[in-house]
Design a protein around this motif. Structure first.
Motif, PDB file in Angstrom:
ATOM      1  N   ASP A 158      -3.873   8.301   0.386  1.00 45.96           N
ATOM      2  CA  ASP A 158      -4.672   7.207   0.930  1.00 45.96           C
ATOM      3  C   ASP A 158      -4.251   6.831   2.331  1.00 45.96           C
ATOM      4  OD1 ASP A 158      -6.141   7.032  -1.347  1.00 45.96           O
ATOM      5  OD2 ASP A 158      -4.814   5.580  -2.296  1.00 45.96           O
TER       6      ASP A 158
ATOM      7  N   ASP B 266       1.074   4.171  -2.751  1.00 43.14           N
ATOM      8  CA  ASP B 266       0.801   5.548  -2.339  1.00 43.14           C
ATOM      9  C   ASP B 266       1.937   6.480  -2.745  1.00 43.14           C
ATOM     10  OD1 ASP B 266      -1.093   7.235  -0.761  1.00 43.14           O
ATOM     11  OD2 ASP B 266       0.733   7.633   0.378  1.00 43.14           O
TER      12      ASP B 266
ATOM     13  N   LYS C 253      -9.447   1.142   1.153  1.00 41.49           N
ATOM     14  CA  LYS C 253      -8.535   0.931   0.033  1.00 41.49           C
ATOM     15  C   LYS C 253      -9.031  -0.198  -0.862  1.00 41.49           C
ATOM     16  CE  LYS C 253      -4.744   1.743  -2.247  1.00 41.49           C
ATOM     17  NZ  LYS C 253      -4.511   3.016  -2.933  1.00 41.49           N
TER      18      LYS C 253
ATOM     19  N   LEU D 103       0.827  -1.206   0.000  1.00 43.92           N
ATOM     20  CA  LEU D 103       0.000   0.000   0.000  1.00 43.92           C
ATOM     21  C   LEU D 103       0.859   1.252   0.000  1.00 43.92           C
ATOM     22  CD1 LEU D 103      -2.891   1.068   0.160  1.00 43.92           C
ATOM     23  CD2 LEU D 103      -2.732   0.974   2.638  1.00 43.92           C
TER      24      LEU D 103
END
Length: 272
Positions: free
Chosen positions: A45, A38, A191, A34
């Motif tokens: 996020d 990002d 997400k 993640l």
């Protein structure tokens, strides 16, 4: 009868703590992915609402997973130490009961020995003294075992106290860890929803592009068909014109030929 820590079941693979650790490791892998996404898209996020308004760092979120894992491991370790203490206390209770029983037997045996001495029964005295010696040896063994169990129990109780102190320290952070974990799970769900929405949008865009391509191909085919029909009609038109011109040319040629024949016949008649 006396047992050690090897008799107990350790916290390890196959238990809840191990499963929780696997889940935490899975979350950490997801977190790394993640953060990479990002950083690539420059989005926000991962703005997990830190107190200072800044985006929460990877290290801070990873710390939350480590605290959660440490809590689970410490709780499992605490249950293990409690089991050790309870087992040692039970062993001490049984050993104390055996000691009391042997003391009572020795007291009764000594009374009987005094009675046989008073009766001057040497055979019975000899037999009772042998039993007394054996009983004293058993009593000594049990008392030594009791001492070892007491020492081990004190050690285990001390270890349990230390674990409880550490557990108390970690428990103070439990609320913080729980809040951060809930925040993380919310982010994870958001997400996932965003990614699903993006995938749906990509699919819709692809379908739209395919439809546009099909429409373009169909329009191109229709245009080619119309042009072909137009050329075909033009071809037929030019063919009719050519046939008409050819027929007119043939008629004109026949007329000229007939006129020439008549003129020749007239000339022949004049010459005669």
């Amino acid at each position: 009868r006396y047992s050690t820590d090897d008799d107990t079941q350790e916290c390890g693979p196959g238990q809840e703590t191990f499963k929780d650790e696997e889940a935490a490791n899975s979350d950490l892998e997801w977190l790394e992915e993640l953060y990479e996404e990002d950083n690539d898209d420059g989005g926000g996020d991962l703005a997990l609402g830190a107190d200072d308004g800044n985006k929460r760092s990877y290290a801070e979120t990873a710390r939350m997973f480590k605290l959660r894992r440490n809590q689970d491991q410490l709780e499992c370790f605490h249950r293990q130490k409690e089991h050790h203490v309870q087992k040692a206390r039970e062993e001490l209770r049984l050993c104390r009961r055996n000691v009391d029983s042997l003391l009572a037997q020795r007291m009764n045996l000594e009374k009987e020995l005094e009675q046989q001495k008073a009766k001057d029964d040497s055979v019975a005295v000899f037999r009772l003294r042998a039993q007394h010696k054996q009983l004293c040896q058993q009593l000594q063994n049990e008392e030594e075992l009791e001492g070892r169990i007491r020492t081990e129990l004190r050690q285990r109780e001390w270890e349990l106290i230390k674990v409880e102190v550490e557990l108390g320290k970690v428990s103070m952070l439990r609320q913080e860890v729980q809040e951060e974990e809930e925040l993380f799970q919310t982010l994870k769900a958001q997400k996932a929803a965003t990614r699903l929405q993006q995938e749906r949008k990509v699919g819709q865009n692809l379908q739209h592009e395919l439809k546009l391509l099909r429409d373009k191909q169909e329009a191109s085919l229709r245009k080619e068909e119309m042009e072909y029909q137009k050329k075909l009609e033009e071809g037929k038109k030019y063919q009719r014109i050519a046939v008409k011109y050819l027929n007119e040319s043939l008629k004109k040629k026949r007329a000229q030929q007939q006129a020439a024949e008549k003129e020749q016949q007239s000339q022949e008649l004049i010459e005669k």
